[in-house]
Enzyme design. Structure first.
Site, short mmCIF file in Angstrom:
data_model
loop_
_atom_site.label_atom_id
_atom_site.label_comp_id
_atom_site.label_asym_id
_atom_site.label_seq_id
_atom_site.Cartn_x
_atom_site.Cartn_y
_atom_site.Cartn_z
N PHE A 1 -24.13 -13.36 11.09
CA PHE A 1 -23.46 -13.78 9.86
C PHE A 1 -22.44 -14.89 10.07
CE2 PHE A 1 -25.10 -9.58 9.23
CZ PHE A 1 -25.71 -9.68 8.00
N LYS B 1 0.81 -1.22 0.00
CA LYS B 1 0.00 0.00 0.00
C LYS B 1 0.85 1.27 0.00
CE LYS B 1 -4.05 -1.89 2.36
NZ LYS B 1 -4.97 -2.31 1.31
N GLU C 1 -6.13 1.57 -3.74
CA GLU C 1 -5.16 0.54 -4.11
C GLU C 1 -5.52 0.00 -5.48
OE1 GLU C 1 -5.28 -3.03 -1.80
OE2 GLU C 1 -7.46 -3.15 -1.82
N GLU D 1 -8.98 1.00 -7.21
CA GLU D 1 -10.03 1.35 -6.24
C GLU D 1 -9.84 2.78 -5.74
OE1 GLU D 1 -11.03 -3.00 -4.32
OE2 GLU D 1 -9.84 -1.64 -3.10
N GLU E 1 -3.33 7.76 7.15
CA GLU E 1 -3.89 8.73 6.19
C GLU E 1 -5.18 9.30 6.75
OE1 GLU E 1 -4.25 6.23 2.70
OE2 GLU E 1 -6.28 5.62 3.24
N ASN F 1 -5.91 -3.57 -7.61
CA ASN F 1 -5.95 -5.03 -7.55
C ASN F 1 -5.54 -5.59 -8.89
OD1 ASN F 1 -6.79 -5.26 -4.86
ND2 ASN F 1 -8.88 -4.74 -5.47
#
Ligand code: ADP
Length: 673
Positions: free
Chosen positions: A348, A116, A288, A275, A200, A290
């Site tokens: 979930f 990153k 980032e 993204e 950040e 992908n």
């Protein structure tokens, strides 16, 4: 073109790649583990190679086994899908050594984008807008506090090697940096073996919008518009769509062009995704890149008409892209729902087991189902519990949503729990309908988690009418057997009482009159006018007795209701909700009213296993006093350790299962005194 491709993956994505290979006339090789012996991707491929035991570390992640399988079958190229080895440079090196083509970007691009901090630096150099922040490595908490103050609260602390939302935390003040920094750092260390952290600015109410790219080896790099993936649970995408309801043409173009600039800076080839997060004022910031095919790529295919896997294969073979940027259009709207074997009513928790019955919605121009399972198949503890990606297409967002709702209504899954009620609930939220999204959507709309209350209260009339029609049809059939003495046949009444049961056995009764009109429509059509209390419902359906789906035109509108016949009565499912009913004659209803209701047993004194799994350890002994929040036991399932904690202060009276035991769902582990 390649003659044979090996797919180094499993599940829906392996099946999806095989479909395109078939279309292109390319032979396919599937690899599989013990648990996947009977999996759908194995059934679909032309050749198959067994590569090891069920855990991924002993099969799908073993580079040498996969390379060996390629050599053995003479596969010329490998499609890695997503996950597993798709972003592993050692894998690429090993393939290159054997002159096997990797269908994806080159190792240098994967490496540059895999970190990153490094990718953000690259993005800045390529003049891509990035989130304001500090791009050095942060050593300790004191350093983190200083940086956070400079950046300005709120901030996001992130692991440079992070992924899947791990090692990431928001801090709104110094106290939260103090609390969260080291936790994130140690999470990063244990998950990625790399504890480099950076900080950040945290973007408030952000939307996650990403740009799909495709690039060839001849210098052509195109952006295939955006996908919005703001509906996330714990940073994991749940519902995605294309285009984004938030972007205007100008922002789309700016994001697309910056994404292309970044790709060109690393000489990117193949499909990739950049993204961004977008704030409420449409400022966008690079997150980032992908370097693989993404899970949610079908929504892009549905609005552009392109086959991304085909393009990946063609550019890997060295072909030029057959289109130019000006040919990339947006046609209509597409949505994707990720259908998972998990129980939305139990926070979930993943649900494993056999798909005892499984009927996916029919595919057509409005519905696409990408799946890797079929009836009788198993959702195993070893892999991601995804059942399918359900996509819908419509000429606009509203139409796409209607098709998605209908497809969810007809998605019939029994044997494992699934999240369809939750997906249906999200689609029904006003904010979703308005396209008013942010990555906080789920946290804000479901502050207490998901429950029945999140399903919009519906008028039960239609369900009651359908129950009466179904019951009436069954009773007619049993009354109609041949060889009865004339004049002594069983009479089928038109008047019924439908009792619908709610939580705790509470029920309401609906008087119903059914008048079947079968003559006009022929024997295959169940057509009836039903009076439910004072309301009248006209139903036309081609329902066949015993079929689990009752699709019908009801008062002019097409609906699908799932009907399970139970020992007594029926269980109906619609729009995410479930209703149990009994259908009685008037006399039966009178008698049923006299039946005492048996309340469900009180299980609050027990610790029950929330899922099937392995009891890894017990943290308490008999006789021990525990406080609310204390750890009681650890259960492992679906590759995850689930810590079971005390809900309130109590004393451990009895332990039913020793550490090491296999547990079924709801199995008793501990009794409290
Ligand atoms: P991962 O690689 O772990 O998936 P990402 O950097 O892609 O991590 O971030 C995942 C999600 O976290 C994003 O979709 C977004 O919702 C949220 N996020 C990441 N960075 C920020 C930020 N600076 N401000 C607000 N939200 C963020």
């Amino acid at each position: 073109m390649f003659k044979k491709i090996l797919i180094a993956n499993r599940g829906e994505i392996a099946c999806r790649v095989i479909k395109t290979c078939r279309k292109m006339g390319i032979k396919t090789v599937a690899v599989y583990s013990d648990a996947d012996r009977n999996a759908m991707h194995v059934e679909m491929a032309d050749e198959v190679v067994h590569i090891g035991e069920s855990p991924t570390s002993k099969s799908y992640l073993l580079i040498d086994r996969i390379v060996k399988a390629c050599k053995q079958t003479k596969a010329e190229a490998v499609h890695p899908g997503y996950g597993f080895l798709s972003e592993n440079k050692e894998f690429q090196k090993a393939l290159a050594k054997e002159k096997i083509v990797f269908i994806g970007p080159d190792a240098h691009a994967i490496e540059a984008m895999g970190d990153k901090i490094e990718s953000k630096k690259l993005a800045q150099k390529a003049k891509v807008s990035t989130v304001p922040g500090f791009l050095g490595v942060i050593k300790d908490v004191a350093h983190a506090k200083k940086i956070a103050k400079d950046v300005g609260y709120p901030v996001m602390m992130k692991a440079s090697a992070g992924g899947g939302g791990k090692g990431m935390r928001i801090a709104r003040n110094e106290g939260e940096v103090q609390e969260g920094f080291e936790r994130s750092q140690s999470e990063a260390k244990s998950s990625f073996g790399d504890d480099r952290m950076f900080i950040e600015k945290y973007i408030e109410q952000p939307r996650h919008i990403e740009i799909q790219l495709i690039a060839d080896r001849h210098g052509n790099t195109l952006y295939l518009n955006e996908r919005e993936c703001s509906i996330q649970r714990r940073h994991q995408k749940v519902i995605e769509e294309a285009p984004s309801p938030f972007l205007d043409a100008k922002t789309r173009k700016a994001m697309g062009e910056q994404a292309v600039a970044l790709a060109k800076a690393v000489k990117y080839v193949s499909a990739g995704t950049v993204e961004f997060i977008v704030d409420t004022k449409r400022n966008f910031y690079f997150l980032e890149m992908n370097t693989r095919l993404q899970v949610e790529h079908p929504v892009t295919e549905l609005i552009t008409g392109l086959d991304l896997v085909e393009l990946m294969i063609r550019v890997a073979y060295g072909e030029k892209l057959p289109i130019k940027q000006k040919d990339v259009k947006i046609n209509g709207w597409a949505l994707e729902s990720r259908v998972y074997a998990e129980d939305p009513y139990r926070n979930f928790l993943p649900s494993t087991g056999r798909l005892v019955r499984y009927i996916p919605p029919e595919e057509n121009k409005n519905v696409r189902v990408d799946t890797g399972v079929q009836q009788g198949g198993e959702i195993s503890v070893f892999y991601d519990p995804m059942i399918a990606k359900l996509c819908s297409w419509g000429k606009d967002r509203k139409e796409a949503t209607l098709h998605m709702r209908a497809a969810l209504d007809s998605y019939y899954i029994r044997g494992v729990s699934h999240n369809i009620p939750f997906l249906a609930s999200v689609l029904g939220k006003k904010k979703f309908e308005d396209g008013d999204l942010s990555t906080n959507f789920i946290a804000e709309e479901y502050p207490e988690g998901f429950s029945d209350k999140d399903l919009p209260a519906k008028d039960p009339t239609v369900l009651v009418a359908v129950a009466a029609i179904v019951h009436n049809a069954y009773v007619r059939r049993s009354a109609g057997i041949s060889g009865q003495i004339p004049g002594h046949g069983r009479k089928v009444p038109d008047h019924w009482v439908v009792a619908s049961y709610g939580a705790g056995g509470k029920h309401s009764e609906h008087p119903v009159w059914v008048s079947p009109e079968r003559k006009a429509l022929g024997e295959n059509i169940v057509s009836a006018t039903v009076k439910v209390g004072k309301k009248t419902v006209h139903v036309n359906s081609a329902w066949a007795m015993g079929a689990p789906l009752f699709s019908a035109e009801v008062n002019g509108k097409w609906v699908t209701i799932q009907v399970d016949k139970r020992p007594v009565g029926y269980r109906l499912f619609h729009a995410g909700a479930q209703m149990d009913v009994g259908v009685y004659t008037v006399r039966e209803a009178e008698l049923a009213r006299l039946m005492p209701h048996k309340p469900p047993p009180d299980m609050s004194k027990y610790l029950l296993s929330p899922m099937p799994g392995l009891l890894v350890s017990l943290a308490v002994k008999e006789g021990q006093e525990v406080k609310a929040g204390e750890t009681l036991a650890i259960v492992e399932a679906m590759k995850m350790e689930n810590v079971l904690k005390a809900e309130r202060d109590a004393t451990v009276k009895k332990i039913y299962e020793p550490a090491g035991a296999s547990l079924a769902v709801d199995q008793m582990i501990i009794e409290f005194g």
